[in-house]
Write an enzyme that holds these catalytic residues in place. Sequence first.
Site, mmCIF file in Angstrom:
data_model
loop_
_atom_site.group_PDB
_atom_site.id
_atom_site.type_symbol
_atom_site.label_atom_id
_atom_site.label_comp_id
_atom_site.label_asym_id
_atom_site.label_seq_id
_atom_site.Cartn_x
_atom_site.Cartn_y
_atom_site.Cartn_z
ATOM 1 N N LYS A 1 -12.373 3.115 2.286
ATOM 2 C CA LYS A 1 -11.662 4.396 2.255
ATOM 3 C C LYS A 1 -11.340 4.778 3.681
ATOM 4 O O LYS A 1 -12.053 4.390 4.618
ATOM 5 C CB LYS A 1 -12.548 5.478 1.629
ATOM 6 C CG LYS A 1 -11.768 6.632 1.053
ATOM 7 C CD LYS A 1 -11.037 6.182 -0.195
ATOM 8 C CE LYS A 1 -10.752 7.216 -1.188
ATOM 9 N NZ LYS A 1 -10.480 6.609 -2.498
HETATM 10 N N1 GLU Z 1 -6.970 5.978 -3.705
HETATM 11 C C1 GLU Z 1 -7.022 5.359 -4.993
HETATM 12 C C2 GLU Z 1 -8.435 5.324 -5.535
HETATM 13 O O1 GLU Z 1 -9.255 6.111 -5.128
HETATM 14 C C3 GLU Z 1 -6.333 4.007 -5.008
HETATM 15 C C4 GLU Z 1 -6.920 2.981 -4.116
HETATM 16 C C5 GLU Z 1 -6.069 1.712 -4.055
HETATM 17 O O2 GLU Z 1 -5.081 1.632 -4.766
HETATM 18 O O3 GLU Z 1 -6.444 0.840 -3.286
HETATM 19 O O4 GLU Z 1 -8.763 4.596 -6.421
#
Ligand code: GLU
Length: 427
Positions: free
Chosen positions: A117
């Site tokens: 993240k």
């Molecule tokens: N931000 C999204 C999640 O929390 C997508 C992450 C992604 O597609 O890599 O799942």
Amino acid sequence: MALETDSEGQGEWGSPLFYEAVAQFDRVAGIMNLDDNIHERMRAPQRALVVTFPFRRDEYETVDTVFGYRVQHLHTMGPTKGGIRYAADVNLGEVAALAMLMTWKCAIVGLPFGGAKGGVRVEPTELSRAETQRLTRRYTMEIINFIGPDKDIPAPDMGTDEQVMAWLMDTYSTHVGHTEPAVVTGKPPSIGGSVARREATGRGLMSLLPSVASHLSLPVEGSRVAVQGFGNVGQYAALAAQQMGCKVVAVSDVSGALYNEDGIDVADLMRYVVENKVVTDYRDADKLDPAELLTLDCEFLVPAAVGGVLNAGNAEQVKARAVLEGANGPTTGAADEVFRENGVFLVPDVLANAGGVTVSYFEWVQDLQNYFWSEAEIVARLREIMNRAFSEVLDTAIREKTDMRTAALIKGIRRVTEAKLARGVYP
Ligand code: GLU
């Protein structure tokens, strides 16, 4: 546990959300008798990068310096994957917690990624388009050696969108000297983004609703759905709910909440929001106290905004039969316990919102192969993955006599553990 912590007994990433994520992991590790060494290893992120960087404001004189983060929880399963959020209060602890959740999420739906993240501590609604572009390009430069198609692949999250991903991809490509679409997912389709990525989280979530309804002996047709949040996840979840015959009786966003007992016309509200930015003052619905949306009398509640909204303060009042978590971490541990007691069926974030990262995985595969799939193929594969994961988690929940969050985490942690044991410890 031998892992060194700082003088206050907290890791560098100590924060309420990180402790919540670790407490949840500890609880499940205890239930499944997880190997102590592996348990300790996975309580902390493998790599965490903190940066500060400047960006120029539009009037040219002011230069603001902000914090940026990228945390990679675990590299065992392949490259790491996860979104980047722009938010005024984002911090290392929050990003570390969400990176850990991404590890479980990817493992639950069977993707070859560990969790990551990223975040920039800035209020995105106060930035002009040009400022967002400069900020994004500079943030990308600061983390450029940390990311890459075979290392760590960012994606959108709260406060970021397709355009931000396009600038990230462009900055990265310019610096490595060739176009590299696979460095990021959630891009516009014109530069290697996948069709149906934007809708994927909401659609994936709603593709589970018929299975949830059938498990609870509820009809799909006419069931009442309340959706908190009308961003990327909430909009497409609400639209999919309406398309399958549910009544979307309430929606909300930062500006307020709307209620219509006959169902809100979601497509029309989406058009309204394109013009007016927010849902408030939409004509074909009544105003509702946003806090009341969470405790409305309805069959399905979809928290698709921020973390921690279902908590000790309101969990007892939740009347929905099922909660489908569109956001990451919308339910606190205390509320989870209340739901377990009161028989509220909860489909946890790590399963319910995994449709986004699933289509991100499809996007990455398409970019690496330079071979693009049709929307029909993507939607069919998304449904298949989501529903297979749901029934496996439900089977685990029934077999282990536990709730869906615990069952999902057992499944994800078990998969990662198997991989860790097979790879062993280096050196
Ligand atoms: N931000 C999204 C999640 O929390 C997508 C992450 C992604 O597609 O890599 O799942």
